[in-house]
Design a protein around this motif. Structure first.
Motif, PDB file in Angstrom:
ATOM      1  N   ARG C 122      39.674  47.242  28.928  1.00 54.57           N
ATOM      2  CA  ARG C 122      39.805  46.849  30.476  1.00 54.57           C
ATOM      3  C   ARG C 122      38.839  45.640  30.675  1.00 54.57           C
ATOM      4  O   ARG C 122      38.744  45.070  31.906  1.00 54.57           O
ATOM      5  CB  ARG C 122      39.070  47.886  31.351  1.00 54.57           C
ATOM      6  CG  ARG C 122      39.928  49.372  30.930  1.00 54.57           C
ATOM      7  CD  ARG C 122      41.429  49.064  31.559  1.00 54.57           C
ATOM      8  NE  ARG C 122      41.502  49.012  32.807  1.00 54.57           N
ATOM      9  CZ  ARG C 122      41.410  50.199  33.942  1.00 54.57           C
ATOM     10  NH1 ARG C 122      41.165  51.255  33.226  1.00 54.57           N
ATOM     11  NH2 ARG C 122      41.444  50.074  35.231  1.00 54.57           N
ATOM     12  N   GLY C 123      38.381  44.892  29.900  1.00 60.95           N
ATOM     13  CA  GLY C 123      37.759  43.679  29.992  1.00 60.95           C
ATOM     14  C   GLY C 123      36.401  43.913  30.853  1.00 60.95           C
ATOM     15  O   GLY C 123      35.780  42.795  31.626  1.00 60.95           O
ATOM     16  N   VAL C 124      35.733  45.053  30.658  1.00 61.15           N
ATOM     17  CA  VAL C 124      34.361  45.382  31.500  1.00 61.15           C
ATOM     18  C   VAL C 124      33.393  44.117  31.318  1.00 61.15           C
ATOM     19  O   VAL C 124      32.841  43.618  32.086  1.00 61.15           O
ATOM     20  CB  VAL C 124      33.808  46.756  31.090  1.00 61.15           C
ATOM     21  CG1 VAL C 124      32.469  46.998  31.910  1.00 61.15           C
ATOM     22  CG2 VAL C 124      34.767  47.671  31.690  1.00 61.15           C
ATOM     23  N   ARG C 126      33.516  41.341  29.331  1.00 64.95           N
ATOM     24  CA  ARG C 126      33.857  39.840  29.618  1.00 64.95           C
ATOM     25  C   ARG C 126      33.978  39.661  31.161  1.00 64.95           C
ATOM     26  O   ARG C 126      33.389  38.344  31.643  1.00 64.95           O
ATOM     27  CB  ARG C 126      35.405  40.069  29.156  1.00 64.95           C
ATOM     28  CG  ARG C 126      36.065  38.517  29.374  1.00 64.95           C
ATOM     29  CD  ARG C 126      37.707  38.496  28.814  1.00 64.95           C
ATOM     30  NE  ARG C 126      38.345  39.119  30.011  1.00 64.95           N
ATOM     31  CZ  ARG C 126      39.467  39.839  29.610  1.00 64.95           C
ATOM     32  NH1 ARG C 126      40.127  39.805  28.469  1.00 64.95           N
ATOM     33  NH2 ARG C 126      40.146  40.576  30.728  1.00 64.95           N
ATOM     34  N   GLU C 127      34.615  40.489  32.105  1.00 68.45           N
ATOM     35  CA  GLU C 127      34.344  40.056  33.274  1.00 68.45           C
ATOM     36  C   GLU C 127      33.037  40.158  34.248  1.00 68.45           C
ATOM     37  O   GLU C 127      32.955  39.448  35.159  1.00 68.45           O
ATOM     38  CB  GLU C 127      35.676  40.890  34.071  1.00 68.45           C
ATOM     39  CG  GLU C 127      36.859  40.570  33.579  1.00 68.45           C
ATOM     40  CD  GLU C 127      37.419  39.290  33.844  1.00 68.45           C
ATOM     41  OE1 GLU C 127      37.143  38.459  34.639  1.00 68.45           O
ATOM     42  OE2 GLU C 127      38.156  38.826  32.683  1.00 68.45           O
ATOM     43  N   ASP C 128      32.347  41.006  33.814  1.00 68.84           N
ATOM     44  CA  ASP C 128      30.797  40.902  34.179  1.00 68.84           C
ATOM     45  C   ASP C 128      30.212  39.630  33.792  1.00 68.84           C
ATOM     46  O   ASP C 128      29.572  38.955  34.671  1.00 68.84           O
ATOM     47  CB  ASP C 128      29.949  42.112  33.542  1.00 68.84           C
ATOM     48  CG  ASP C 128      28.670  41.998  33.676  1.00 68.84           C
ATOM     49  OD1 ASP C 128      27.922  42.751  34.604  1.00 68.84           O
ATOM     50  OD2 ASP C 128      27.965  40.908  33.341  1.00 68.84           O
ATOM     51  N   ALA C 131      31.795  37.125  36.238  1.00 72.39           N
ATOM     52  CA  ALA C 131      31.428  37.070  37.682  1.00 72.39           C
ATOM     53  C   ALA C 131      30.264  36.620  37.754  1.00 72.39           C
ATOM     54  O   ALA C 131      29.534  35.579  38.612  1.00 72.39           O
ATOM     55  CB  ALA C 131      31.216  38.643  38.046  1.00 72.39           C
ATOM     56  N   SER C 135      32.634  32.464  37.635  1.00 69.27           N
ATOM     57  CA  SER C 135      34.196  32.105  37.503  1.00 69.27           C
ATOM     58  C   SER C 135      34.852  33.357  37.827  1.00 69.27           C
ATOM     59  O   SER C 135      35.882  33.614  37.097  1.00 69.27           O
ATOM     60  CB  SER C 135      34.216  31.511  36.119  1.00 69.27           C
ATOM     61  OG  SER C 135      33.698  32.563  35.088  1.00 69.27           O
ATOM     62  N   GLU C 136      34.532  34.345  38.598  1.00 66.16           N
ATOM     63  CA  GLU C 136      35.188  35.267  38.832  1.00 66.16           C
ATOM     64  C   GLU C 136      36.746  35.021  39.187  1.00 66.16           C
ATOM     65  O   GLU C 136      37.089  34.355  40.262  1.00 66.16           O
ATOM     66  CB  GLU C 136      34.552  36.275  40.134  1.00 66.16           C
ATOM     67  CG  GLU C 136      35.500  37.384  40.392  1.00 66.16           C
ATOM     68  CD  GLU C 136      34.828  37.861  41.674  1.00 66.16           C
ATOM     69  OE1 GLU C 136      33.608  37.955  41.938  1.00 66.16           O
ATOM     70  OE2 GLU C 136      35.568  38.611  42.407  1.00 66.16           O
ATOM     71  N   VAL C 139      41.801  39.400  40.873  1.00 70.37           N
ATOM     72  CA  VAL C 139      41.782  40.455  40.109  1.00 70.37           C
ATOM     73  C   VAL C 139      42.987  40.570  39.232  1.00 70.37           C
ATOM     74  O   VAL C 139      42.631  40.869  38.133  1.00 70.37           O
ATOM     75  CB  VAL C 139      41.787  41.754  41.323  1.00 70.37           C
ATOM     76  CG1 VAL C 139      41.905  43.030  40.594  1.00 70.37           C
ATOM     77  CG2 VAL C 139      40.514  41.715  42.083  1.00 70.37           C
ATOM     78  N   THR C 142      42.430  39.152  36.177  1.00 66.56           N
ATOM     79  CA  THR C 142      41.415  39.472  35.066  1.00 66.56           C
ATOM     80  C   THR C 142      41.845  40.981  34.572  1.00 66.56           C
ATOM     81  O   THR C 142      41.161  41.309  33.532  1.00 66.56           O
ATOM     82  CB  THR C 142      40.064  39.814  35.867  1.00 66.56           C
ATOM     83  OG1 THR C 142      40.137  41.031  36.722  1.00 66.56           O
ATOM     84  CG2 THR C 142      39.677  38.777  36.595  1.00 66.56           C
ATOM     85  N   THR C 143      42.908  41.470  35.198  1.00 67.38           N
ATOM     86  CA  THR C 143      43.558  42.831  34.741  1.00 67.38           C
ATOM     87  C   THR C 143      44.837  42.617  34.017  1.00 67.38           C
ATOM     88  O   THR C 143      45.466  43.614  33.795  1.00 67.38           O
ATOM     89  CB  THR C 143      43.509  43.774  35.796  1.00 67.38           C
ATOM     90  OG1 THR C 143      44.531  43.300  36.546  1.00 67.38           O
ATOM     91  CG2 THR C 143      42.013  44.158  36.350  1.00 67.38           C
ATOM     92  N   ALA C 144      45.254  41.279  33.895  1.00 70.13           N
ATOM     93  CA  ALA C 144      46.622  41.263  33.299  1.00 70.13           C
ATOM     94  C   ALA C 144      46.697  41.768  31.912  1.00 70.13           C
ATOM     95  O   ALA C 144      47.652  42.458  31.285  1.00 70.13           O
ATOM     96  CB  ALA C 144      46.886  39.703  33.227  1.00 70.13           C
ATOM     97  N   SER C 146      44.549  44.411  30.789  1.00 70.60           N
ATOM     98  CA  SER C 146      44.126  45.642  30.758  1.00 70.60           C
ATOM     99  C   SER C 146      45.230  46.763  30.437  1.00 70.60           C
ATOM    100  O   SER C 146      46.323  46.639  31.113  1.00 70.60           O
ATOM    101  CB  SER C 146      43.649  45.910  32.019  1.00 70.60           C
ATOM    102  OG  SER C 146      42.380  45.160  32.435  1.00 70.60           O
TER     103      SER C 146
END
Lengths: 338, 338, 338, 338
Positions: C122-124, C126-128, C131, C135-136, C139, C142-144, C146
């Motif tokens: 889920r990229g937890v 990586r996306e933390d 953000a 560079s958030e 959505v 970022t979930t493509a 997932s």
């Protein structure tokens, strides 16, 4: 590569009961199997012992025979119980493992135990009798003592192979489970989500009590009159292992008085005498030592033997059979199945 | 705050069967309950209907009565089956929900179904009979047709409340499960981990077949001779719902021929005639419509009624009872329990 | 009754890491514990060895020392890996069990493995990072990549304590599970409901691949370039045990090319060099050998030691720790945790 | 047979996000679909409404439009939240069902919630940062606050679709689970094996607290300063639904003070301002409303639409989507995903 020598002497077990043709062929492909069921010759057996990689069966193996058996890696019991005809300390000192096939029966016993419990929870056998006898009652009368298994409190006495296999079947039922096993630390029981409990608490607090205890000097008549009196009025008692654990006279008396219901698979005398008073009780399901010995269980023994001896041949430890613990092998007093 | 008016007319259900004293008190604390079981007075019932918040029971409610029932939020069936004595379209158009208590029986039926399946998997009832009749065989003969439930292929015909409750009990058994339900998209079945299957495949590929189908015009004699012939030799068939789904003449013939084993809880004629030929079959467990109607199931109906009417009183949707779907309520042809 | 003598020499393990005060008190109540961490004195240790019931720790124990240790029932490893500083054959011949505490870490490693898998599903992490770095993304971008864990195909390489503990966590996810373990017969894997598979099939067919293999001569660089190329595009690889099993140069190359995602807890060099190129990869979760060593795991070691030595004192076999198999103890090449 | 007319107006949802080509083709094979995303024409939409079998999307539908829509069986929301632009009472009175796709996201949110919980249980994201920043600590320091999920006490606030989907993931972890949901009777919670609890008890007794509550007038700032102070020192708080439920100023203050750890997926302002003070906290995992919106969840919406409209076309009730309860549809105040 020469095949390791395996001496096969399964009596009182039978070859064709535990080996399918396919498994037997596999066994012979991987090992040089000398079959003493087909060709009984005790002298030959002991003469070859020093060259043997494994003995499959439960023949007499005293110290002097074992001292010479320097290549012997495994004594593989295929009957289900360990007998006192082997000098276990000598075997262990030689680095010979003693393997048991008790787990072969676990799933069969576990399912049978659940079958018995659900039967006496709902009166399945009793009401089948009634219907056939023409005394079918009105539904609500025949279900007046029916109870759900879901949410019931469950007690297990003994948490070895049988208890553990059975415990997995409880997952969907949300029971409060108490387990009494004096051979285990409480941490193991707690880790399963169950509550470790004394024998008295297990008996007094459980709607369903399952006896999975093995027979030892300590467990002889563990369930005597006094203990049976701890059971709740209307409790369900399922006895699948071992008759020696229970005082059957005290049990009979309480069942005759209607104190609780029972499903019984093991008996002090087997087969049951035709005039056994248990046979006339309506609050009992009578079963003639049928819990474990079904075809799938028996045939899994042959597979286990192949699996584990092949692993050991390859320098790996056995993975399926039970490795006998020196401390326990001397304690068991189980009777072989008749 | 005045309590909402509830008209209680449970016949043919009985108040004391579905309400414990505790639940009955709770019911009366939260609602103004007029009890037409205690004080039958049809005229009074219809006179009060325009002020009623809910009707509990299954009395006749035709369009003209319902038109006047402007405050009526719920018609709460406490019998288990929807009857054609209500003008459902009018109720739905008024925003009156019709609630059913079918789920009250689900766990009881699910456990009973498992009890029956394990019984015929292992011959529990049959061999209890044999032992009492003095014809106890040697163990290996009596277990020759015993099979494990674990790993067996299982087919469910019908996947409503009963099928779903039963399915959860399969978790520990690692079965291959096929489900046939023409009222559901395959995605729902696949999502449970089971395989959606045609009726024919379900019958032909399953070691154990459970019939949980409700009776509709479409399902009448769904299991006819031709379909029953699809069952494997030695299969186990468990019939708990509904007799109309099966051709019992064809079933009897196949059981007499020893084609498979069955456990049967529903019958075309109930109670069973004393000379019913099913009663003499050894490969059948006979049960007299006992699967669902046990005390815990009945008493949960009273709790459900309280829970859901209290939610609705508080402006929340009901959460426990089944909300009748307009499409289905007209289809059911179930017979009430005798 | 005199208490059995236990020689306690836990280095490089630490007493206060594995014993709570409560457990340490219990230990000392039940045994005469000589604590060589508190009072190092090798000479004293070997002088007392002949009277010892158990050694807790992993000190050097060569044949000559062990020959004299006639009362020694257990050598209890509290570090987690078996070292070659013990003459195992002599210990086994003496009837001394070698016990290991590997299972103390199993649940911690299993949960951590699931944490890592869900993270890269889920990229937890990586996306933390993204953000916090400002560079958030939107959505849906970022979930493509997932994916659900439910229904995904899962491969386990190695099915010892870690693999088994992890496997139980999969129950709710309905995965298709392939297991590769060359030390086990296929029957054991099949019995769990999983599919026994070759290494190649496990790598090629799994959406998530978990490496739980122990390090042996045979498993060195088991996952080399060629094997890593079998992974699906976009696969998730979770490495928790052991670095020696993987060719990290080949792994780095494939991760830099974006072939798949990985979560890595074990490294050829620990601690990780600050300029390690893995540290700059976005498709990697970096973890510094943190999977097992958490307080609850460490403290369970002290409990295990008490539980099992108390059982053995009472003439029962140990029940919690792993009994070292003679065949395996020589094979392990695991490195101790730094 | 003419195909039923379906008016497709998914905005702000996108067609290609929720329909694979395969599902879109299936949809068009079974229905006459007028696609107002491809060809926007509001006038045409309202002109055709009286002939429509279903509307897919969430366009404005006031009483006057709905009065004319006599054939309309379903209004199918494909966005995830119910909006106040529909005159729900008129729809319900007409026998038009309002269907919601909220369950499409349940599994994704459930898995993400577990990912977040395991992350903050073990410091996965935090220590990945530390390692990349060159500040990798020694292992035992980085795991000093690590805790097992197994056996931890767990609190769920809200037990709708999300809470239930998440709850199934707890099966292997033997948690003590408390559930607070004021919309449900305690019996439903107890029946799952969990403990129904007040909000205060749930907060005070749980090691892990998961917020799955939907936003209503009653739940606005349900977790205010006072309630957050009930959390245990060192607790783990996982916020996935809905920002309005929490007072973020109070939350920030407590996180800055190190009172507990949190993983947060929903925010009062989205996207997060680049200088949001939450972004600098080490005891927080930051996630940008990513829990539900993954490709598999989106595409399941298209499948659900097809499945349920096909069932309804065949005279059966829908089986996959959520049927909006009149009582609840008016209460929701959820914000659409940005």
């Amino acid at each position: 590569m020469t095949k390791p020598l395996v001496l096969f002497k399964p009596a009182p077990q039978l070859r064709e009961r535990i080996f399918t043709e396919e498994t037997w062929n596999r066994f012979n492909e991987n090992f040089e199997v000398v079959d003493y069921e087909a060709h009984p010759d005790d002298e030959d057996f002991y003469r070859r012992l020093p060259d043997a990689f494994a003995v499959v069966g439960q023949p007499e193996l005293q110290a002097e025979s074992l001292h010479a058996a320097e290549s012997l890696k495994a004594i593989v019991n295929v009957e289900g119980n360990f007998f006192p005809n082997i000098d276990y300390p000598t075997a262990f000192a030689n680095g010979t493992r003693v393997l048991g096939c008790g787990t072969a029966y676990s799933q069969a016993v576990a399912e049978y135990s659940l079958a018995l419990a659900l039967d006496i929870a709902r009166g399945v056998t009793r009401e089948d009798h009634a219907a056939r006898a023409g005394s079918e009652g009105i539904v609500s009368a025949t279900t007046a003592d029916s109870i759900l298994f879901r949410g019931a409190s469950v007690g297990l006495i003994g948490y070895g192979n049988l208890g553990r296999a059975f415990h997995t079947l409880l997952d969907p039922f949300h029971n409060e489970v108490r387990i009494h096993d004096p051979w285990l630390p409480q941490s193991i029981i707690r880790d399963t989500g169950a509550v470790p409990a004394s024998l008295d608490e297990t008996l007094a607090e459980s709607d369903f009590v399952f006896v999975f205890a093995t027979a030892t000097a300590d467990s002889e008549h563990l369930l005597n009159a006094e203990k049976l009196d701890l059971l709740k009025q209307g409790a369900r008692l399922i006895l699948v292992s071992r008759a020696a654990v229970v005082d059957y006279d005290a049990l009979l008396e309480r069942l005759q008085a209607g104190r609780f219901q029972a499903a019984i698979d093991v008996w002090p005398e087997e087969p049951l005498p035709k005039d056994d008073p248990f046979l006339s009780l309506k609050n009992v399901v009578v079963s003639a030592h049928r819990a474990g010995g079904i075809p799938q269980a028996f045939f899994s023994i042959g597979e286990m033997v192949c699996d584990d001896l092949e692993l050991m041949r390859d320098g790996l430890p056995p993975a399926r059979m039970q490795v006998a613990a020196p401390e326990l092998v001397a304690r068991y007093r189980n009777k072989p199945v008749g």
